[in-house]
Design a protein around this motif. Structure first.
Motif, PDB file in Angstrom:
ATOM      1  N   THR A  26       1.658  69.363  21.538  1.00  0.00           N
ATOM      2  CA  THR A  26       2.995  68.906  21.903  1.00  0.00           C
ATOM      3  C   THR A  26       3.209  68.924  23.408  1.00  0.00           C
ATOM      4  N   SER A  29       2.557  66.002  25.675  1.00  0.00           N
ATOM      5  CA  SER A  29       3.552  64.932  25.760  1.00  0.00           C
ATOM      6  C   SER A  29       4.613  65.235  26.814  1.00  0.00           C
ATOM      7  N   ASP A  32       9.718  68.433  29.553  1.00  0.00           N
ATOM      8  CA  ASP A  32      11.043  68.235  30.133  1.00  0.00           C
ATOM      9  C   ASP A  32      12.060  68.196  28.999  1.00  0.00           C
ATOM     10  N   TYR A  33      12.834  69.256  28.857  1.00  0.00           N
ATOM     11  CA  TYR A  33      13.783  69.345  27.754  1.00  0.00           C
ATOM     12  C   TYR A  33      15.173  68.914  28.207  1.00  0.00           C
ATOM     13  N   THR A  35      16.504  65.778  27.392  1.00  0.00           N
ATOM     14  CA  THR A  35      16.653  64.341  27.152  1.00  0.00           C
ATOM     15  C   THR A  35      15.951  64.003  25.841  1.00  0.00           C
ATOM     16  N   VAL A  37      13.574  62.579  23.051  1.00  0.00           N
ATOM     17  CA  VAL A  37      12.187  62.115  22.996  1.00  0.00           C
ATOM     18  C   VAL A  37      11.952  61.549  21.607  1.00  0.00           C
ATOM     19  N   LYS A  38      10.867  60.811  21.432  1.00  0.00           N
ATOM     20  CA  LYS A  38      10.599  60.151  20.156  1.00  0.00           C
ATOM     21  C   LYS A  38      10.576  61.130  18.986  1.00  0.00           C
ATOM     22  N   GLU A  40      12.202  63.858  18.597  1.00  0.00           N
ATOM     23  CA  GLU A  40      13.572  64.257  18.275  1.00  0.00           C
ATOM     24  C   GLU A  40      14.288  63.160  17.491  1.00  0.00           C
TER      25      GLU A  40
END
Length: 64
Positions: A26, A29, A32-33, A35, A37-38, A40
């Motif tokens: 993970t 990928s 950066d938390y 925003t 992401v796919k 989510e």
């Protein structure tokens, strides 16, 4: 301050190979938390499929 961030993963034991491998996969990928992401969006769609009356879903953190 007491933190409980490790309680979920530690159910499987400290540095469980499957958790460790999944985390490494993970992190490739990005980390950066905050925003979307796919992954989510995919999870939100799976949850919404089980609750069709749900019009909105939002993932949040309590800040611990």
């Amino acid at each position: 301050m007491i933190t409980a961030l490790g309680y979920g993963p530690l159910i499987l034991g400290h540095a469980h190979p499957a958790v460790y491998a999944g985390s490494r996969r993970t992190l490739k990928s990005g980390w950066d938390y905050g925003t979307p992401v796919k992954a989510e969006i995919d999870l939100a769609e799976r949850i919404q499929a089980d609750f069709p009356s749900m019009q909105m879903l939002r993932f949040v953190s309590n800040g611990n």
